[in-house]
Design a protein around this motif. Structure first.
Motif, PDB file in Angstrom:
ATOM      1  N   SER A 159       5.720  -4.629 -20.830  1.00  0.00           N
ATOM      2  CA  SER A 159       4.878  -5.346 -21.778  1.00  0.00           C
ATOM      3  C   SER A 159       3.836  -4.415 -22.395  1.00  0.00           C
ATOM      4  CB  SER A 159       4.153  -6.494 -21.053  1.00  0.00           C
ATOM      5  OG  SER A 159       3.254  -7.134 -21.908  1.00  0.00           O
ATOM      6  N   THR A 160       3.367  -4.769 -23.589  1.00  0.00           N
ATOM      7  CA  THR A 160       2.263  -4.046 -24.215  1.00  0.00           C
ATOM      8  C   THR A 160       0.960  -4.825 -24.064  1.00  0.00           C
ATOM      9  OG1 THR A 160       2.705  -5.084 -26.355  1.00  0.00           O
ATOM     10  CG2 THR A 160       3.775  -2.946 -25.916  1.00  0.00           C
ATOM     11  N   MET A 161       1.008  -5.940 -23.346  1.00  0.00           N
ATOM     12  CA  MET A 161      -0.165  -6.791 -23.146  1.00  0.00           C
ATOM     13  C   MET A 161      -1.229  -6.045 -22.347  1.00  0.00           C
ATOM     14  SD  MET A 161      -0.167 -10.559 -21.355  1.00  0.00           S
ATOM     15  CE  MET A 161       1.120 -11.136 -22.442  1.00  0.00           C
ATOM     16  N   THR A 162      -2.504  -6.238 -22.741  1.00  0.00           N
ATOM     17  CA  THR A 162      -3.630  -5.632 -22.039  1.00  0.00           C
ATOM     18  C   THR A 162      -4.693  -6.704 -21.790  1.00  0.00           C
ATOM     19  OG1 THR A 162      -4.846  -5.082 -24.057  1.00  0.00           O
ATOM     20  CG2 THR A 162      -3.257  -3.423 -23.232  1.00  0.00           C
ATOM     21  N   LEU A 163      -5.620  -6.421 -20.892  1.00  0.00           N
ATOM     22  CA  LEU A 163      -6.725  -7.346 -20.665  1.00  0.00           C
ATOM     23  C   LEU A 163      -7.620  -7.448 -21.904  1.00  0.00           C
ATOM     24  CD1 LEU A 163      -7.573  -6.473 -16.967  1.00  0.00           C
ATOM     25  CD2 LEU A 163      -6.903  -8.727 -17.835  1.00  0.00           C
ATOM     26  N   GLY A 164      -7.819  -6.343 -22.606  1.00  0.00           N
ATOM     27  CA  GLY A 164      -8.579  -6.401 -23.854  1.00  0.00           C
ATOM     28  C   GLY A 164      -7.867  -7.264 -24.885  1.00  0.00           C
ATOM     29  N   GLY A 165      -6.556  -7.118 -24.968  1.00  0.00           N
ATOM     30  CA  GLY A 165      -5.774  -7.952 -25.875  1.00  0.00           C
ATOM     31  C   GLY A 165      -5.856  -9.418 -25.503  1.00  0.00           C
ATOM     32  N   LEU A 166      -5.864  -9.707 -24.205  1.00  0.00           N
ATOM     33  CA  LEU A 166      -6.006 -11.093 -23.757  1.00  0.00           C
ATOM     34  C   LEU A 166      -7.358 -11.675 -24.169  1.00  0.00           C
ATOM     35  CD1 LEU A 166      -4.461 -11.079 -20.168  1.00  0.00           C
ATOM     36  CD2 LEU A 166      -3.734 -12.483 -22.105  1.00  0.00           C
ATOM     37  N   LEU A 167      -8.421 -10.908 -24.003  1.00  0.00           N
ATOM     38  CA  LEU A 167      -9.742 -11.394 -24.412  1.00  0.00           C
ATOM     39  C   LEU A 167      -9.768 -11.727 -25.898  1.00  0.00           C
ATOM     40  CD1 LEU A 167     -12.088  -8.976 -22.436  1.00  0.00           C
ATOM     41  CD2 LEU A 167     -11.915 -11.456 -22.115  1.00  0.00           C
ATOM     42  N   LYS A 168      -9.197 -10.833 -26.715  1.00  0.00           N
ATOM     43  CA  LYS A 168      -9.225 -11.045 -28.160  1.00  0.00           C
ATOM     44  C   LYS A 168      -8.275 -12.177 -28.562  1.00  0.00           C
ATOM     45  CE  LYS A 168      -9.842  -8.369 -32.349  1.00  0.00           C
ATOM     46  NZ  LYS A 168      -9.930  -6.994 -32.871  1.00  0.00           N
ATOM     47  N   HIS A 169      -7.111 -12.230 -27.933  1.00  0.00           N
ATOM     48  CA  HIS A 169      -6.150 -13.300 -28.237  1.00  0.00           C
ATOM     49  C   HIS A 169      -6.745 -14.665 -27.924  1.00  0.00           C
ATOM     50  CE1 HIS A 169      -2.494 -15.662 -28.426  1.00  0.00           C
ATOM     51  NE2 HIS A 169      -2.661 -16.015 -27.157  1.00  0.00           N
ATOM     52  N   LEU A 170      -7.358 -14.812 -26.761  1.00  0.00           N
ATOM     53  CA  LEU A 170      -7.901 -16.111 -26.385  1.00  0.00           C
ATOM     54  C   LEU A 170      -9.154 -16.464 -27.185  1.00  0.00           C
ATOM     55  CD1 LEU A 170      -6.844 -16.010 -22.693  1.00  0.00           C
ATOM     56  CD2 LEU A 170      -6.116 -17.689 -24.393  1.00  0.00           C
ATOM     57  N   ALA A 171      -9.893 -15.471 -27.645  1.00  0.00           N
ATOM     58  CA  ALA A 171     -10.991 -15.755 -28.584  1.00  0.00           C
ATOM     59  C   ALA A 171     -10.399 -16.335 -29.873  1.00  0.00           C
ATOM     60  CB  ALA A 171     -11.792 -14.485 -28.882  1.00  0.00           C
ATOM     61  N   TYR A 172      -9.284 -15.764 -30.318  1.00  0.00           N
ATOM     62  CA  TYR A 172      -8.612 -16.276 -31.514  1.00  0.00           C
ATOM     63  C   TYR A 172      -8.069 -17.687 -31.279  1.00  0.00           C
ATOM     64  CZ  TYR A 172      -5.030 -17.070 -34.999  1.00  0.00           C
ATOM     65  OH  TYR A 172      -4.252 -17.644 -35.967  1.00  0.00           O
ATOM     66  N   VAL A 173      -7.442 -17.911 -30.138  1.00  0.00           N
ATOM     67  CA  VAL A 173      -6.883 -19.226 -29.809  1.00  0.00           C
ATOM     68  C   VAL A 173      -7.990 -20.283 -29.837  1.00  0.00           C
ATOM     69  CG1 VAL A 173      -5.861 -20.567 -27.922  1.00  0.00           C
ATOM     70  CG2 VAL A 173      -4.881 -18.360 -28.552  1.00  0.00           C
ATOM     71  N   GLU A 174      -9.131 -19.980 -29.225  1.00  0.00           N
ATOM     72  CA  GLU A 174     -10.274 -20.892 -29.244  1.00  0.00           C
ATOM     73  C   GLU A 174     -10.658 -21.228 -30.691  1.00  0.00           C
ATOM     74  OE1 GLU A 174     -12.417 -22.134 -26.789  1.00  0.00           O
ATOM     75  OE2 GLU A 174     -11.688 -21.083 -25.012  1.00  0.00           O
ATOM     76  N   HIS A 175     -10.826 -20.193 -31.502  1.00  0.00           N
ATOM     77  CA  HIS A 175     -11.240 -20.382 -32.889  1.00  0.00           C
ATOM     78  C   HIS A 175     -10.200 -21.193 -33.665  1.00  0.00           C
ATOM     79  CE1 HIS A 175     -13.031 -19.636 -36.764  1.00  0.00           C
ATOM     80  NE2 HIS A 175     -11.856 -19.220 -37.188  1.00  0.00           N
ATOM     81  N   HIS A 176      -8.956 -20.808 -33.538  1.00  0.00           N
ATOM     82  CA  HIS A 176      -7.900 -21.470 -34.294  1.00  0.00           C
ATOM     83  C   HIS A 176      -7.816 -22.962 -33.982  1.00  0.00           C
ATOM     84  CE1 HIS A 176      -4.137 -22.196 -36.331  1.00  0.00           C
ATOM     85  NE2 HIS A 176      -3.702 -22.766 -35.228  1.00  0.00           N
ATOM     86  N   TRP A 177      -7.741 -23.298 -32.702  1.00  0.00           N
ATOM     87  CA  TRP A 177      -7.521 -24.701 -32.351  1.00  0.00           C
ATOM     88  C   TRP A 177      -8.733 -25.587 -32.591  1.00  0.00           C
ATOM     89  CZ3 TRP A 177      -3.157 -27.021 -32.233  1.00  0.00           C
ATOM     90  CH2 TRP A 177      -2.001 -26.275 -32.001  1.00  0.00           C
TER      91      TRP A 177
END
Length: 182
Positions: A54-72
């Motif tokens: 995987s290319t997933m990182t903890l930094g990527g998770l933080l940014k992805h979930l910040a986006y998910v929060e904003h989007h929904w």
């Protein structure tokens, strides 16, 4: 890999017997704090470490979930346009922009983006619950069907997002420095 100013993450177990809203919101808070706990104390190298294949990182998770929060909660529930950094992202060139661009952000920027997004989301939910119950529906409908999401559905979906990604965070953190457990 300690980062100066790292927060000490505390979590509160959800109540065994609470209202529907209280149960959903405390489970969501528990999972948000779990992600912060997994990223706690890591520098840029630690937040950018992937676990093959995987290319997933903890930094990527933080940014992805910040986006998910904003989007929904902002875009779907309230029907507002995206704000920065999401508004100017070139989603056509990179549909996973939030995952890939996290490497360009400092640990402080990632944590700040995440915690600000969560704080805004908590305020949106608190405001929504003063106007109605968990059955109130989103301004923006689902693409294709035209059906609207309930606030209940959005909150359950956020819990699901965090629960799934916290499993990834467990593996990523262990690969970074051997830290396991909660």
């Amino acid at each position: 890999m300690d980062t100066p100013g790292t927060i000490t993450v505390e979590r509160t177990d959800p109540p065994l017997s609470g209202s529907e809203a209280q149960t959903l919101l405390t489970f969501l808070d528990y999972h948000r704090r779990t992600l912060l706990l997994k990223a706690d104390g890591l520098d840029a190298a630690g937040l950018d470490q992937a676990l093959a294949p995987s290319t997933m990182t903890l930094g990527g998770l933080l940014k992805h979930l910040a986006y998910v929060e904003h989007h929904w909660l902002h875009v779907v529930l309230l029907g507002l346009p995206p704000v920065e950094p999401w508004a100017s992202a070139d989603w056509d060139a990179d549909p996973d922009w939030e995952w890939h661009s996290a490497v360009d952000d400092s640990p402080e920027q990632l944590r700040d983006l995440f915690t600000r997004s969560v704080a805004r989301s908590e305020q949106v939910v608190a405001d929504a619950l003063t106007r109605g119950d968990l059955g109130q529906v989103s301004v923006r409908p689902q693409r294709g069907t035209g059906e609207h999401y309930s606030l209940r559905w959005i909150l359950v979906h956020l819990v699901e997002e965090y629960a799934r990604h916290n499993g990834h965070a467990d593996l990523l953190r262990e690969a970074v420095d051997g830290t396991t457990g909660e």
